[in-house]
Enzyme design. Sequence first.
Site, short mmCIF file in Angstrom:
data_model
loop_
_atom_site.label_atom_id
_atom_site.label_comp_id
_atom_site.label_asym_id
_atom_site.label_seq_id
_atom_site.Cartn_x
_atom_site.Cartn_y
_atom_site.Cartn_z
N ARG A 31 -5.81 -11.59 14.90
CA ARG A 31 -6.54 -12.53 13.85
C ARG A 31 -6.03 -12.26 12.19
O ARG A 31 -5.89 -13.34 11.66
CB ARG A 31 -8.02 -12.24 13.99
N ASN B 101 -5.02 3.17 -3.02
CA ASN B 101 -6.26 3.77 -3.15
C ASN B 101 -6.21 5.61 -3.72
O ASN B 101 -7.06 5.93 -4.39
CB ASN B 101 -7.19 3.83 -1.94
N SER B 102 -4.78 5.85 -3.60
CA SER B 102 -4.71 7.10 -4.27
C SER B 102 -4.59 7.28 -5.76
O SER B 102 -4.56 6.00 -6.20
CB SER B 102 -3.34 7.73 -3.46
N GLN C 144 -7.98 -7.91 16.44
CA GLN C 144 -7.91 -7.79 15.10
C GLN C 144 -6.65 -7.93 14.27
O GLN C 144 -6.70 -8.71 13.41
CB GLN C 144 -8.52 -6.52 14.13
N LYS D 117 -9.71 0.13 -2.25
CA LYS D 117 -9.89 -1.12 -1.32
C LYS D 117 -10.75 -0.57 -0.26
O LYS D 117 -10.73 0.25 0.15
CB LYS D 117 -8.46 -1.40 -0.66
N ASP E 26 0.69 -1.13 0.02
CA ASP E 26 -0.11 -0.11 0.09
C ASP E 26 0.84 1.21 0.05
O ASP E 26 2.14 1.16 0.28
CB ASP E 26 -0.95 0.01 1.25
N LYS F 260 -3.99 17.76 -0.01
CA LYS F 260 -3.17 17.18 -1.04
C LYS F 260 -2.30 18.17 -1.43
O LYS F 260 -0.98 17.89 -1.68
CB LYS F 260 -3.96 16.54 -2.31
N ASP G 278 -1.35 -0.44 6.25
CA ASP G 278 -1.57 -0.12 7.39
C ASP G 278 -2.84 0.04 7.97
O ASP G 278 -3.24 0.10 9.10
CB ASP G 278 -0.95 1.31 7.57
N ASP H 199 -0.10 5.05 1.10
CA ASP H 199 -0.09 5.90 2.36
C ASP H 199 0.13 5.40 3.67
O ASP H 199 -0.59 4.20 3.92
CB ASP H 199 -1.56 6.79 2.19
MG LIG Z 1 -2.57 3.05 3.63
#
Ligand SMILES: [Mg+2]
Length: 573
Positions: A456, A255-256, A453, A292, A55, A219, A351, A57
Amino acid sequence: MAYNQREYAYKAGIEMDLNNYTASHGAKKFYREVNHRVFVNRSLHLEKIKFFGFDMDYTLAEYKSPELESAAFKFAIERLISMGYPSAISDFEYDSKFAIRGLWFDTLHGNFLKVDPYGNILVCVHGFEFLKTHEIYDLYPNKFVQLNEQRIYVLNSLFNQPETYLLACIVDYFSNSKEFTKTPDGVKKNADDLFMPYRSIHTDIRHAFDWVHDQGSLKKETLSNLDKYIMKDERLPLLFDRMREHNKKIFLLTNSDYQYTDKIMDYLFDVKSANGRKWTKYFDYIVVDARKPLFFSEGTILRQVDTKTGALKIGAHVGPIEPGRVYSGGSCDVFTQLIGAKGRDVLYVGDHIFGDILKSKKKRGWRTFLVIPELQRELEVWENKNDLFVKLQVLDIQLGDLYKDLDSSTNIKPDLTQLRTDIRKTIHEMDMSYGILGSLFRCGSRQTHFANQVTRFADIYGSTCLNLFYYPFCYMFRAPAMLMSHESTVEHTSLFDISTNVSLNEALKRLQAKQLAKLNDAQKQATDEIKKADEEQKRKVERKDSQVPHSKPAQPTEITHDADFDSDEADSN
Ligand SMILES: [Mg+2]
């Protein structure tokens, strides 16, 4: 060399007792310094990984804290004021000591909840006010709340940190303002017929942050001050070079959008160790606008990006995916098919516990590495506040001593008042060493929903993805045993006196002597068992007409399963 059964039992016995030896003389050694270490929840053999996915960011690009949060916080306040919120809120400044990841915001009562894995409330804060136990019971029967998406919003992302603090500021402002009256599910303006449910305050703040990220100035501000907001590191190109040398494929899945990604990645690879190579040269596959967690389910249409203009080419891209080209959107199904990856071949580093880790693991079976930048601070407290952990152990011993000679026949009731106060004080002091809301992972001795979380869904985790730099690509990450209460409080029986500081050789000699004696006993037992089995067989032969194929289960004579290793690896052994 093949062992016969007797030799095998003997060898296994020695190994078992050697474990006792090492446990008492200091357990397995970890040679990498704490801040370079990768921690393991499920064993993972790096050799098996063919694709390393990243990923961007907060994973490849680590944002400087609190600089970025402060800027986002400031822009969101400006947005709220433009939406009609009182200008007095511009007095708030971002305080990085408040927010921790994974808090639940209850949109009904306007409270932040720190919960355990099952929804039991550990801490409840309204604005800046911590609720007392009886107040929590009044709002939440049994101090419990269910994770209902209609009501609860989980602040999982590092981008959520300023949002968490702003929510606390605004709820606190309205709940304590003279112009407003607080009710269980919102605030009423005294002068007008105006009611603001906490739910709508939350929605406004949510929208303000979405706006700041998508259309606002964040941004632009970041890109014009990259040094101020983003860390860069010489080790990143070196790590990627080493991955390539070991024939690993590398992909970026962010995702950016392309324009933003290109500038951030350019900055990250603008270091000496990159020798002037463009960042795109380091990746085999590049996907932007991934959306995502949607990417891991139905996804969107995969399209190619024109890197000269930044525009998307028309039509869906049907493959192949070529190195050096940039693609937008798509789905995990299409992507993995085009690059020829199977779930377990991929180690994805991200992250976001939900968008990056939970979904990729649950839906696609990818191996996962969760980046937790907060880990550095958590470990600092864990190491530096050793005195508090020791104090708590001493208090626990004192508690045990109070009951030492008492059983069900006693009428004596030891006075626990002082001890309970001391234990509570020590736990509070421990929690506060982490910050106002305590540790990300625990509250006293209880783990948080976030910690659960992580356990897991993240196979491995560390404070930065750069910690992979310190491990060879043949490394086998092995998870420590997860101990239950009865296992962590009962010690294994040791076969020799470990208090005398014996050498390993001497310990082995003593063990062998003890093992021989044990083995004689075992042999006698085995002879008895064979005798018994013979008799049983005789009885069976007498009843040849039985229709039952196996009358009882047999103990496996070879290794058939091993939960500690990758399943395909265990099969090959
Ligand atoms: Mg990220």
